[in-house]
Design a protein around this motif. Sequence first.
Motif, PDB file in Angstrom:
ATOM      1  N   ASP A   7       0.868  -1.175   0.000  1.00 47.54           N
ATOM      2  CA  ASP A   7       0.000   0.000   0.000  1.00 47.54           C
ATOM      3  C   ASP A   7       0.908   1.229   0.000  1.00 47.54           C
ATOM      4  OD1 ASP A   7      -1.986   1.877   0.288  1.00 47.54           O
ATOM      5  OD2 ASP A   7      -2.475   1.336   2.349  1.00 47.54           O
ATOM      6  N   PRO A   8       1.305   1.733  -1.179  1.00 51.33           N
ATOM      7  CA  PRO A   8       2.270   2.831  -1.247  1.00 51.33           C
ATOM      8  C   PRO A   8       1.865   4.093  -0.502  1.00 51.33           C
ATOM      9  CG  PRO A   8       1.964   1.858  -3.403  1.00 51.33           C
ATOM     10  CD  PRO A   8       0.918   1.268  -2.505  1.00 51.33           C
ATOM     11  N   ASP A   9       0.567   4.363  -0.403  1.00 49.77           N
ATOM     12  CA  ASP A   9       0.138   5.565   0.309  1.00 49.77           C
ATOM     13  C   ASP A   9      -0.313   5.265   1.742  1.00 49.77           C
ATOM     14  OD1 ASP A   9      -2.170   4.278  -0.458  1.00 49.77           O
ATOM     15  OD2 ASP A   9      -2.899   5.901  -1.725  1.00 49.77           O
ATOM     16  N   SER A  10      -0.119   4.039   2.185  1.00 52.00           N
ATOM     17  CA  SER A  10      -0.331   3.619   3.580  1.00 52.00           C
ATOM     18  C   SER A  10      -1.681   4.030   4.154  1.00 52.00           C
ATOM     19  CB  SER A  10       0.782   4.171   4.480  1.00 52.00           C
ATOM     20  OG  SER A  10       2.027   3.706   4.040  1.00 52.00           O
ATOM     21  N   ASN A  11      -2.762   3.801   3.385  1.00 49.16           N
ATOM     22  CA  ASN A  11      -4.042   4.243   3.918  1.00 49.16           C
ATOM     23  C   ASN A  11      -5.074   3.142   4.124  1.00 49.16           C
ATOM     24  OD1 ASN A  11      -4.525   3.825   1.218  1.00 49.16           O
ATOM     25  ND2 ASN A  11      -5.861   5.590   0.982  1.00 49.16           N
ATOM     26  N   ASP A  30      -6.492   5.928  -5.285  1.00 52.24           N
ATOM     27  CA  ASP A  30      -5.806   5.052  -4.346  1.00 52.24           C
ATOM     28  C   ASP A  30      -4.834   4.192  -5.140  1.00 52.24           C
ATOM     29  OD1 ASP A  30      -5.111   4.104  -1.849  1.00 52.24           O
ATOM     30  OD2 ASP A  30      -6.834   2.788  -1.644  1.00 52.24           O
ATOM     31  N   GLN A  31      -3.876   3.593  -4.437  1.00 49.54           N
ATOM     32  CA  GLN A  31      -2.799   2.871  -5.103  1.00 49.54           C
ATOM     33  C   GLN A  31      -2.604   1.464  -4.556  1.00 49.54           C
ATOM     34  OE1 GLN A  31       0.381   5.620  -4.175  1.00 49.54           O
ATOM     35  NE2 GLN A  31       0.227   6.545  -6.204  1.00 49.54           N
ATOM     36  N   THR A 131       3.666   0.697  -9.398  1.00 49.45           N
ATOM     37  CA  THR A 131       2.530   1.210  -8.638  1.00 49.45           C
ATOM     38  C   THR A 131       1.372   1.503  -9.581  1.00 49.45           C
ATOM     39  OG1 THR A 131       4.019   2.193  -7.005  1.00 49.45           O
ATOM     40  CG2 THR A 131       1.760   3.029  -7.060  1.00 49.45           C
ATOM     41  N   THR A 133      -2.151   3.325  -9.929  1.00 51.13           N
ATOM     42  CA  THR A 133      -2.968   4.373  -9.331  1.00 51.13           C
ATOM     43  C   THR A 133      -4.335   4.336  -9.994  1.00 51.13           C
ATOM     44  OG1 THR A 133      -1.037   5.755  -8.913  1.00 51.13           O
ATOM     45  CG2 THR A 133      -3.188   6.851  -8.880  1.00 51.13           C
TER      46      THR A 133
END
Length: 160
Positions: A7-11, A30-31, A131, A133
């Motif tokens: 989860d590259p954006d850590s959400n 989201d990614q 990644t 997106t």
Amino acid sequence: ITATFSDPDSNNGANTVSFGTLTTTAVNQDQIGVTVTTNAVTGYSATLIANNALRRTSNTANKIGNVSDGAVTTGSSEYGFCVTGTDGQFACSTAETCIPYTGADSDSPVCTTTAKTFASKSTWASSVLTTLTFKASASTTTPAGSDYTQTITIIVSGTF
């Protein structure tokens, strides 16, 4: 060959894309990260395929259509994805260009029955991150909601 997801954006976790509530006032995104390692001298290919359209679970007639002009735009009912990374097959730009997810299911042209290659390499790979997106937006004719869903399968295989 190994493929790991992140989860590259850590959400919200490595196996989930969450747009939150789609509205007419924003492009939600989201990614998912896919890291590949292979000792196959002829490399690998990474593809994805969806089960159906991006649609609401509460009313499957409410769908988000393909991005048609290369960019998901605020206030338009559009959905697409783009890729970053050295092995990516198409790129995100500063203009937030997304490649349309083409194909068809029985009632909407926003998913595919043919896997789409998003990353590949013709030699071995060592922890190469790509990644994806995903971007979506709703229009005034598409109901806002947080229950839009779609299952995407990612397949990573060695090329021989």
